[in-house]
Design a protein around this motif. Sequence first.
Motif, PDB file in Angstrom:
ATOM      1  N   VAL A   9       3.234  39.299  33.886  1.00  0.00           N
ATOM      2  CA  VAL A   9       4.663  39.558  33.943  1.00  0.00           C
ATOM      3  C   VAL A   9       4.908  41.060  34.089  1.00  0.00           C
ATOM      4  N   GLU A  10       5.681  41.430  35.107  1.00  0.00           N
ATOM      5  CA  GLU A  10       6.102  42.818  35.276  1.00  0.00           C
ATOM      6  C   GLU A  10       7.472  42.979  34.634  1.00  0.00           C
ATOM      7  N   LEU A  11       7.595  43.931  33.731  1.00  0.00           N
ATOM      8  CA  LEU A  11       8.874  44.201  33.057  1.00  0.00           C
ATOM      9  C   LEU A  11       9.328  45.609  33.386  1.00  0.00           C
ATOM     10  N   GLU A  12      10.623  45.746  33.662  1.00  0.00           N
ATOM     11  CA  GLU A  12      11.239  47.055  33.871  1.00  0.00           C
ATOM     12  C   GLU A  12      12.569  47.082  33.138  1.00  0.00           C
ATOM     13  N   LEU A  13      12.826  48.183  32.472  1.00  0.00           N
ATOM     14  CA  LEU A  13      14.093  48.384  31.789  1.00  0.00           C
ATOM     15  C   LEU A  13      14.624  49.735  32.216  1.00  0.00           C
ATOM     16  N   ASP A  14      15.812  49.751  32.824  1.00  0.00           N
ATOM     17  CA  ASP A  14      16.413  50.978  33.330  1.00  0.00           C
ATOM     18  C   ASP A  14      17.777  51.201  32.694  1.00  0.00           C
ATOM     19  N   SER A  15      18.114  52.474  32.495  1.00  0.00           N
ATOM     20  CA  SER A  15      19.433  52.833  31.969  1.00  0.00           C
ATOM     21  C   SER A  15      20.459  52.749  33.087  1.00  0.00           C
ATOM     22  N   LEU A  28       0.423  37.248  29.618  1.00  0.00           N
ATOM     23  CA  LEU A  28       0.904  36.458  28.491  1.00  0.00           C
ATOM     24  C   LEU A  28       0.302  35.063  28.531  1.00  0.00           C
ATOM     25  N   SER A  29      -0.249  34.652  27.423  1.00  0.00           N
ATOM     26  CA  SER A  29      -0.743  33.288  27.297  1.00  0.00           C
ATOM     27  C   SER A  29       0.419  32.392  26.876  1.00  0.00           C
ATOM     28  N   PRO A  30       0.279  31.076  27.046  1.00  0.00           N
ATOM     29  CA  PRO A  30       1.359  30.171  26.637  1.00  0.00           C
ATOM     30  C   PRO A  30       1.713  30.383  25.159  1.00  0.00           C
ATOM     31  N   ASP A  31       2.992  30.307  24.871  1.00  0.00           N
ATOM     32  CA  ASP A  31       3.514  30.431  23.507  1.00  0.00           C
ATOM     33  C   ASP A  31       3.276  31.804  22.879  1.00  0.00           C
ATOM     34  N   SER A  32       2.888  32.789  23.666  1.00  0.00           N
ATOM     35  CA  SER A  32       2.701  34.118  23.091  1.00  0.00           C
ATOM     36  C   SER A  32       4.037  34.838  22.978  1.00  0.00           C
ATOM     37  N   GLU A  33       4.103  35.777  22.057  1.00  0.00           N
ATOM     38  CA  GLU A  33       5.274  36.618  21.865  1.00  0.00           C
ATOM     39  C   GLU A  33       4.814  38.058  21.815  1.00  0.00           C
ATOM     40  N   VAL A  34       5.562  38.918  22.491  1.00  0.00           N
ATOM     41  CA  VAL A  34       5.271  40.347  22.496  1.00  0.00           C
ATOM     42  C   VAL A  34       6.551  41.066  22.101  1.00  0.00           C
ATOM     43  N   THR A  35       6.433  42.037  21.239  1.00  0.00           N
ATOM     44  CA  THR A  35       7.581  42.819  20.816  1.00  0.00           C
ATOM     45  C   THR A  35       7.362  44.275  21.198  1.00  0.00           C
ATOM     46  N   GLU A  36       8.373  44.866  21.819  1.00  0.00           N
ATOM     47  CA  GLU A  36       8.344  46.287  22.137  1.00  0.00           C
ATOM     48  C   GLU A  36       9.508  46.928  21.371  1.00  0.00           C
ATOM     49  N   ASP A  37       9.188  47.823  20.458  1.00  0.00           N
ATOM     50  CA  ASP A  37      10.210  48.483  19.656  1.00  0.00           C
ATOM     51  C   ASP A  37      10.620  49.812  20.280  1.00  0.00           C
ATOM     52  N   ASP A  38      11.822  50.228  19.974  1.00  0.00           N
ATOM     53  CA  ASP A  38      12.332  51.552  20.344  1.00  0.00           C
ATOM     54  C   ASP A  38      12.381  51.795  21.853  1.00  0.00           C
ATOM     55  N   GLU A  66      23.010  49.891  18.813  1.00  0.00           N
ATOM     56  CA  GLU A  66      21.860  50.019  17.919  1.00  0.00           C
ATOM     57  C   GLU A  66      21.359  48.684  17.365  1.00  0.00           C
ATOM     58  N   ALA A  67      22.208  47.664  17.324  1.00  0.00           N
ATOM     59  CA  ALA A  67      21.827  46.371  16.741  1.00  0.00           C
ATOM     60  C   ALA A  67      21.351  45.356  17.777  1.00  0.00           C
ATOM     61  N   THR A  68      21.294  45.737  19.049  1.00  0.00           N
ATOM     62  CA  THR A  68      20.968  44.806  20.122  1.00  0.00           C
ATOM     63  C   THR A  68      19.465  44.549  20.236  1.00  0.00           C
ATOM     64  N   SER A  69      19.122  43.286  20.477  1.00  0.00           N
ATOM     65  CA  SER A  69      17.765  42.883  20.847  1.00  0.00           C
ATOM     66  C   SER A  69      17.867  42.055  22.118  1.00  0.00           C
ATOM     67  N   LEU A  70      16.898  42.185  22.991  1.00  0.00           N
ATOM     68  CA  LEU A  70      16.838  41.376  24.202  1.00  0.00           C
ATOM     69  C   LEU A  70      15.573  40.524  24.151  1.00  0.00           C
ATOM     70  N   HIS A  71      15.715  39.255  24.527  1.00  0.00           N
ATOM     71  CA  HIS A  71      14.596  38.314  24.503  1.00  0.00           C
ATOM     72  C   HIS A  71      14.448  37.701  25.887  1.00  0.00           C
ATOM     73  N   ILE A  72      13.210  37.424  26.266  1.00  0.00           N
ATOM     74  CA  ILE A  72      12.913  36.826  27.566  1.00  0.00           C
ATOM     75  C   ILE A  72      12.156  35.524  27.337  1.00  0.00           C
ATOM     76  N   ASP A  73      12.606  34.468  28.002  1.00  0.00           N
ATOM     77  CA  ASP A  73      11.931  33.175  27.937  1.00  0.00           C
ATOM     78  C   ASP A  73      11.458  32.833  29.345  1.00  0.00           C
ATOM     79  N   ILE A  74      10.155  32.571  29.489  1.00  0.00           N
ATOM     80  CA  ILE A  74       9.582  32.276  30.800  1.00  0.00           C
ATOM     81  C   ILE A  74       9.060  30.843  30.803  1.00  0.00           C
TER      82      ILE A  74
END
Length: 84
Positions: A9-15, A28-38, A66-74
């Motif tokens: 999975v290629e991820l990009e986050l831009d302002s 990513l393996s099936p059912d895996s979760e990855v968290t990127e902080d900050d 400041e309270a926002t989280s973003l989640h991705i489901d594939i």
Amino acid sequence: MDRREEVSVELELDSESDEELFADTMSLSPDSEVTEDDVLPSSGTVTLTARVSEDLSNMESFGVDEATSLHIDIEDTIAFEKTV
């Protein structure tokens, strides 16, 4: 897509000013979760892009604070979820 297999999975986050805040390609393996902080700014608008292949990608913009989280489901599609 067979989610019993690992995917790349290629991820990009831009302002909103097109500054790259985060970019990575991860396997990513099936059912895996990855968290990127900050990686989210404390306020503003960001554009999140997730790409598994030419046929499976999604891009969406979100207002964040400041309270926002973003989640991705594939699965057969890529879905984003914003939580506060």
